[in-house]
Design an enzyme around this catalytic site. Structure first.
Site, PDB file in Angstrom:
ATOM      1  N   ASP A 195       0.826  -1.201   0.000  1.00 40.00           N
ATOM      2  CA  ASP A 195       0.000   0.000   0.000  1.00 40.00           C
ATOM      3  C   ASP A 195       0.866   1.259   0.000  1.00 40.00           C
ATOM      4  OD1 ASP A 195      -2.643   1.305   0.431  1.00 40.00           O
ATOM      5  OD2 ASP A 195      -1.680   1.965   2.282  1.00 40.00           O
ATOM      6  N   GLU A 252       1.109  -0.816  -5.070  1.00 38.41           N
ATOM      7  CA  GLU A 252       0.023   0.144  -5.253  1.00 38.41           C
ATOM      8  C   GLU A 252       0.706   1.493  -5.399  1.00 38.41           C
ATOM      9  OE1 GLU A 252      -3.112   3.150  -3.933  1.00 38.41           O
ATOM     10  OE2 GLU A 252      -1.587   2.484  -2.547  1.00 38.41           O
TER      11      GLU A 252
HETATM   12  C1  GLC Z   1      -3.801   9.269  -3.982  1.00 34.88           C
HETATM   13  C2  GLC Z   1      -2.594   8.524  -3.577  1.00 34.88           C
HETATM   14  C3  GLC Z   1      -2.956   7.092  -3.369  1.00 34.88           C
HETATM   15  C4  GLC Z   1      -4.102   7.025  -2.396  1.00 34.88           C
HETATM   16  C5  GLC Z   1      -5.272   7.786  -2.862  1.00 34.88           C
HETATM   17  C6  GLC Z   1      -6.331   7.762  -1.806  1.00 34.88           C
HETATM   18  O1  GLC Z   1      -4.209   8.868  -5.243  1.00 34.88           O
HETATM   19  O2  GLC Z   1      -1.585   8.621  -4.545  1.00 34.88           O
HETATM   20  O3  GLC Z   1      -1.881   6.391  -2.882  1.00 34.88           O
HETATM   21  O4  GLC Z   1      -4.557   5.746  -2.265  1.00 34.88           O
HETATM   22  O5  GLC Z   1      -4.874   9.083  -3.084  1.00 34.88           O
HETATM   23  O6  GLC Z   1      -7.595   7.999  -2.331  1.00 34.88           O
HETATM   24  C1  GLC Z   2      -3.818   3.443  -0.280  1.00 35.87           C
HETATM   25  C2  GLC Z   2      -5.252   2.966  -0.232  1.00 35.87           C
HETATM   26  C3  GLC Z   2      -6.141   4.074   0.195  1.00 35.87           C
HETATM   27  C4  GLC Z   2      -5.666   4.614   1.499  1.00 35.87           C
HETATM   28  C5  GLC Z   2      -4.196   5.008   1.448  1.00 35.87           C
HETATM   29  C6  GLC Z   2      -3.631   5.191   2.826  1.00 35.87           C
HETATM   30  O1  GLC Z   2      -3.488   4.212  -1.348  1.00 35.87           O
HETATM   31  O2  GLC Z   2      -5.607   2.423  -1.479  1.00 35.87           O
HETATM   32  O3  GLC Z   2      -7.465   3.622   0.280  1.00 35.87           O
HETATM   33  O4  GLC Z   2      -6.426   5.732   1.825  1.00 35.87           O
HETATM   34  O5  GLC Z   2      -3.404   4.026   0.878  1.00 35.87           O
HETATM   35  O6  GLC Z   2      -3.361   3.949   3.413  1.00 35.87           O
END
Ligand code: GLC
Ligand code: GLC
Length: 646
Positions: free
Chosen positions: A283, A325
């Protein structure tokens, strides 16, 4: 000299033999030998002298891996063996993913074990369960604020039940993916609590500043992830100072410059692998390393750390995959699967965020030129890795369209991104979409989009208006987006509910734990009553489910759709048609044609010839309406065709 020899020579070899027995020890040492460069190079770059021969960091990490190898259950070692023999196991066309929240899908982990037949019907061979480790109480950002990495959220079940689920999945030839939140822990994690109590070792695991001087300096160049509901990137904690919190105030960023964070997280990964987890979704991987004067994403050290983690986990669990991710700009993406100046093994999988964004952009504009341009200029994915291709996920859609790509097809990047937000929020005249703006930032003009795929494709609006023709078109849009995700190369991922055309969940705003975050509108509960209609071709659910299951069957038979091959965008002369060719060294080429328009299009044979297909045949397409004649292919409105050569 081998790494084993450098790091303790005969003693390490002896320890391996004592712990693992002769055959497993030999395999462990062979892996160590093969991975030695991938372990030492990144660690020496990030941790300097502490990592090197004289330091004990690398030796300690290897001993941790040896311990984990010794504890690895026999059934998982057997899987490892198979995957070492067949390292392309996850690249096959039979790999089809499904992602869901265990509770929202089936109540609990135990409940999920009773739903595997449903997944099998869709051809699923890869199940990603959304965060399931013990979160903090109250708001936990959907489980992304973990207090115990060795325990399952008690509302979902127990670690033993997770192990049983993994075993059930393995028996069916399915792999299990779970989230690993490694950029931050919950503020209630014992490390954070001990830091608050003044323990210097734990304080060193986080990024804590005595006053605003440091934070102010960083914030000059730091973008905000959640400007609406979690502004800023630091949180003041009484008695401690300012703590780095990229996401919410209760998510404390870990200090990856500290070797104890590395060692602790490696331990977490190895333990989860030994429970039977096959894939760890890393993540927020881009955020691991901070540097003043930058946006603190995609820093070289973040990559080096992931590279080291991959090599180290392989020692004990060679069947484990890492998935990044990394929702970053198109030019930063391929690095997460190791596409650097040279191939540096990093993650095995990464989300193809750019393809996802291009699909939605094309659907709104009915013009595939931006997608064609942007997708054809990117670097190919390293052959041993794969994209995860998807249409929707639990997060918002951020418009990763660069100004340069936009300009190349005559668009203004800013205006186009703004248009996409307006369109999908349903504010643009004539829009069929029913999404909502997420984190609309008036300061920068940036906004992202929430909403289920069905709502964004027009299913919600058409049902609301009782518009039958509109509904049919909306279903085709959804299926065509999935047809691209299933054929672009990589592991396609079905987001729970999309297979039934599930609409937005409007209850989120009434739930205090969700009210601040409209991403909950596209995290609905599974509707099993709707699922019961999945075999009824006259029902919406039957149409969508039937179409996705058919994509899955068609994909499985197509060698060209294996990962490891190449995807090449082919010009067609039609604005609304996205065409790409897949080639794999072991198969005849394949051509996918998708028509993003509400009128039918006829693509002529020259395009098929350009894609190098001999004696092309239609292997799959929108029913009815898709047809192949000797000299042309007919694509219905919002329809697609898959062609294969011989
Ligand atoms: C942004 C971040 C991503 C995160 C997302 C949360 O796109 O780059 O990592 O999950 O915001 O909605
Ligand atoms: C990731 C997840 C997002 C979350 C963020 C913080 O990007 O996909 O849902 O808010 O990380 O953990």
């Amino acid at each position: 000299m081998t790494l084993a020899a450098r790091l303790g020579g005969a003693a390490l070899e002896q320890a391996a033999r004592d712990r693992l027995g002769p055959a497993e020890a030999d395999a462990f040492l062979a892996r160590l030998d093969q991975l030695s460069f991938d372990i030492t190079e990144p660690l020496e770059q990030v941790y300097g002298a502490a990592a090197g021969d004289g330091g004990s960091l690398i030796a300690g990490l290897i001993m941790d891996a040896l311990d984990a190898a010794a504890r690895r259950p026999a059934a998982l070692r057997m899987l490892d063996r198979r995957r070492e023999i067949d390292p392309a196991w996850f690249q096959r066309s039979r790999m089809i993913g499904y992602v869901c929240y265990a509770d929202r899908f089936a109540g609990s982990l135990a409940g999920l074990r009773g739903r595997l037949d449903y997944l099998a019907e869709l051809g699923v061979s890869y199940l990603h369960l959304m965060p399931l480790l013990r979160p903090r109480a109250g708001d936990s950002d959907g489980g992304y604020a973990v207090t115990d990495y060795d325990a399952v959220d008690p509302r979902l079940g127990t670690m033993a039940e997770l192990e049983e689920l993994a075993a059930d999945l393995h028996a069916r030839g399915m792999a299990l993916c779970i989230d690993l939140v490694l950029n931050h822990t919950a503020a209630e994690h014992p490390w954070a609590r001990q830091a608050q109590a003044g323990d210097p070792a734990c304080k060193d695991m986080y990024l804590i500043y005595p006053d605003r001087a440091g934070p102010d300096e960083y914030e000059r160049t730091l973008p905000e992830v959640f400007p609406d509901n979690a502004p800023g990137s630091f949180t003041e904690v009484p008695g401690l100072g300012w703590v780095w919190t990229t996401f919410h105030r209760y998510q404390w960023d870990l200090n990856w410059a500290s070797p104890s964070v590395l060692r602790a997280m490696l331990g977490v990964m190895l333990t989860l692998a030994n429970r039977g987890v096959d894939v760890l979704r890393l993540d927020a991987a881009p955020f691991l390393w901070k540097r003043k004067g930058t946006d603190c994403q995609n820093q070289p050290e973040a990559h080096l750390i992931v590279q080291a983690l991959r090599a180290l986990t392989r020692l004990a669990a060679p069947g484990l995959l890492l998935k990044a991710e990394a929702i970053v700009g198109p030019d930063q993406l391929v690095q997460y699967v190791g596409g650097h100046d040279r191939y540096r093994p990093e993650c095995d999988l990464a989300y193809d965020n750019q393809l996802m964004v291009m699909l939605w952009s094309t659907l709104a504009t009915r013009d595939a030129r931006l997608a064609g341009h942007a997708l054809s200029r990117r670097r190919p994915v390293p052959p041993a890795t794969a994209w995860v291709t998807y249409v929707r996920c639990h997060d918002d859609i951020g418009w990763a369209v660069t100004d340069t790509d936009a300009a190349a097809v005559g668009l203004d990047g800013y205006a186009h991104r703004r248009f996409l937000s307006e369109f999908y929020a349903g504010r643009f005249p004539g829009s069929f979409a029913r999404g909502a703006l997420f984190q609309d930032n008036p300061a920068t003009g940036d906004a992202r989009i929430s909403g289920t795929a069905a709502a964004l494709c027009g299913i919600e609006a058409a049902l609301g208006a009782g518009d039958r023709a509109g509904l049919a078109a909306a279903v085709r849009r959804l299926v065509s987006l999935y047809a691209v995700a299933f054929s672009f190369g990589g592991i396609p991922l079905i987001y729970m509910g999309d297979e039934l055309g599930i609409r937005n969940d409007h209850s989120w705003s009434r739930d205090p734990a969700q009210a601040g975050d409209n991403r909950w509108m596209h995290r609905p509960r599974m509707d099993w009553a709707a699922a019961a209609r999945r075999h009824d071709p006259s029902a919406l659910e039957g149409q969508v489910f039937g179409a996705l299951a058919a994509l899955s069957r068609a994909r499985r038979g197509l060698l060209a759709l294996r990962s490891g091959g190449q995807t090449e965008v082919i010009p067609t002369g039609h604005r609304s048609v996205l065409a790409f060719r897949r080639a794999h060294p072991r198969s005849a080429p394949f051509l996918s044609l998708t028509n993003f328009s509400d009128t039918a299009v006829t693509v002529d044979a020259e395009v098929i010839a350009r894609a190098g297909l001999n004696q092309a045949r239609l292997v799959h397409g929108t029913e009815p309406g898709t047809a192949l004649w000797a000299d042309r292919v007919q694509l219905p409105a919002w329809g697609f065709a898959w062609l294969a050569g011989r």
